[in-house]
Design an enzyme around this catalytic site. Structure first.
Site, mmCIF file in Angstrom:
data_model
loop_
_atom_site.group_PDB
_atom_site.id
_atom_site.type_symbol
_atom_site.label_atom_id
_atom_site.label_comp_id
_atom_site.label_asym_id
_atom_site.label_seq_id
_atom_site.Cartn_x
_atom_site.Cartn_y
_atom_site.Cartn_z
ATOM 1 N N HIS A 99 28.964 58.389 68.030
ATOM 2 C CA HIS A 99 29.375 59.796 68.057
ATOM 3 C C HIS A 99 30.480 60.010 69.090
ATOM 4 O O HIS A 99 30.474 59.411 70.168
ATOM 5 C CB HIS A 99 28.191 60.708 68.364
ATOM 6 N N ASP A 101 31.265 62.209 71.281
ATOM 7 C CA ASP A 101 30.990 62.601 72.660
ATOM 8 C C ASP A 101 30.350 61.478 73.478
ATOM 9 O O ASP A 101 30.029 61.662 74.649
ATOM 10 C CB ASP A 101 30.131 63.875 72.711
ATOM 11 N N HIS A 102 30.229 60.305 72.877
ATOM 12 C CA HIS A 102 29.763 59.115 73.602
ATOM 13 C C HIS A 102 30.788 57.982 73.543
ATOM 14 O O HIS A 102 31.012 57.302 74.539
ATOM 15 C CB HIS A 102 28.420 58.647 73.043
ATOM 16 N N HIS A 156 18.788 58.262 65.365
ATOM 17 C CA HIS A 156 19.832 59.255 65.600
ATOM 18 C C HIS A 156 21.112 58.807 64.911
ATOM 19 O O HIS A 156 21.785 59.597 64.242
ATOM 20 C CB HIS A 156 20.046 59.421 67.098
#
Length: 299
Positions: A99, A101-102, A156
């Site tokens: 993702h 944001d990582h 996830h």
């Protein structure tokens, strides 16, 4: 080695989606939602680096060799500033999942590196700059004198990896968006069975004193949800009061510990009858996991 608080809770829960991650690119990468804090662990230390509105990055430093790894470096400018101040050599990127944001800062971090090539580790070919694919659970890697065990925890995302370091009496695990303080990540690409495996069969089996460094500052909303599930759980109430005091002073909620999560996190307590009663899933912890996540998603 290895509450009635539903109305107020629904207004505070941050509902992330894969689409939200792509929108974050327009926000400042240097937002500081918490103070930068360092935790000492004998042979190594972990510097907590806040990013975006609620993300955490972590600088893992081997004290004897001054070699360092960065976990989920979404804000490269913050990372390099910390590397310079700590006077360490950054050699490794530990990416928990793909993702934005990582993993969205990987490319900039690599391009701005003036030393030797960075080794980018992860479990998903969607990760920018990936050089080492973790496709097998339990692989061991080396950072200076430190051993890093790679724990595959798909749910996830299908390629999610947690990173576990255990040196003597000191243990830490970087859990990304699998395990949060008081909560767990959404099942974007997986199932309740997979999250049960990740939380109960893998992470719960780590020593209770293992420090847990998660991917987001979600502690308050997670603990409020925990109180909704178990309103008489004094451990949750005590921890919520502690975290609320910390957050008023910009102190990060992390780290938690595996032992504490077993007491306060409903997703780590799906085998407990008190949690199963709420979801009416007595005797079926995997169904409990699914029902809890559905309930949290819909608040």
């Amino acid at each position: 080695m290895f509450i009635k608080i539903l109305s107020s809770l629904s207004s505070t829960v941050i509902k992330k989606s894969p689409f939200l991650c792509t929108c974050l690119v327009h926000r400042s990468l240097t937002t500081m939602h918490s103070n930068i804090t360092t935790k000492e662990f004998g042979k190594f230390k972990v510097q907590i680096l806040p990013a975006l509105s609620d993300n955490f990055m972590y600088l893992l430093i081997d004290n004897s060799t001054k070699e360092a790894a960065i976990v989920d470096p979404v804000a490269p400018d913050v990372v390099w500033d910390a590397v310079r101040k700590e006077n360490v050599k950054l050699t490794t990127v530990l990416t928990t999942h793909h993702h934005w944001d990582h993993a969205g800062g990987n490319k900039e971090l690599i391009n701005s590196n003036t030393n030797d090539q960075l080794t980018v580790i992860g479990g998903d070919d969607r990760i920018d700059g990936l050089t080492v694919m973790i496709d097998t659970h339990g692989i061991d890697l080396q950072l200076g004198t430190l051993n890093i065990k790679c724990l595959r925890t798909p749910c996830h995302t299908t390629g999610h990896v947690c990173y576990y370091i255990n040196e003597g009496k000191d243990g830490v695990v970087f859990t990304g968006d699998t395990l949060f303080l008081g909560g767990c990540g959404r099942f974007f690409e997986g199932t309740a069975t997979q999250m049960y495996e990740a939380l109960i069969k893998i992470l719960s089996q780590l020593p209770d004193n293992t420090a847990v460094f998660c991917g987001h500052e979600y502690a308050i909303q997670n603990l409020k949800f925990g109180l909704h599930v178990e309103p008489s759980n004094q451990h949750i109430l005590t921890k919520l009061e502690d975290i609320e005091t910390k957050r008023k002073n910009n102190v990060p909620s992390v780290p938690s510990t595996i032992g504490l999560e077993k007491l306060i996190n409903p997703f780590m307590r799906v085998e407990n009858e008190s949690v199963q009663k709420v979801t009416e899933t007595i005797g079926d912890p995997i169904k409990t996991m699914k029902m809890l996540r559905d309930l949290k998603n819909n608040l």
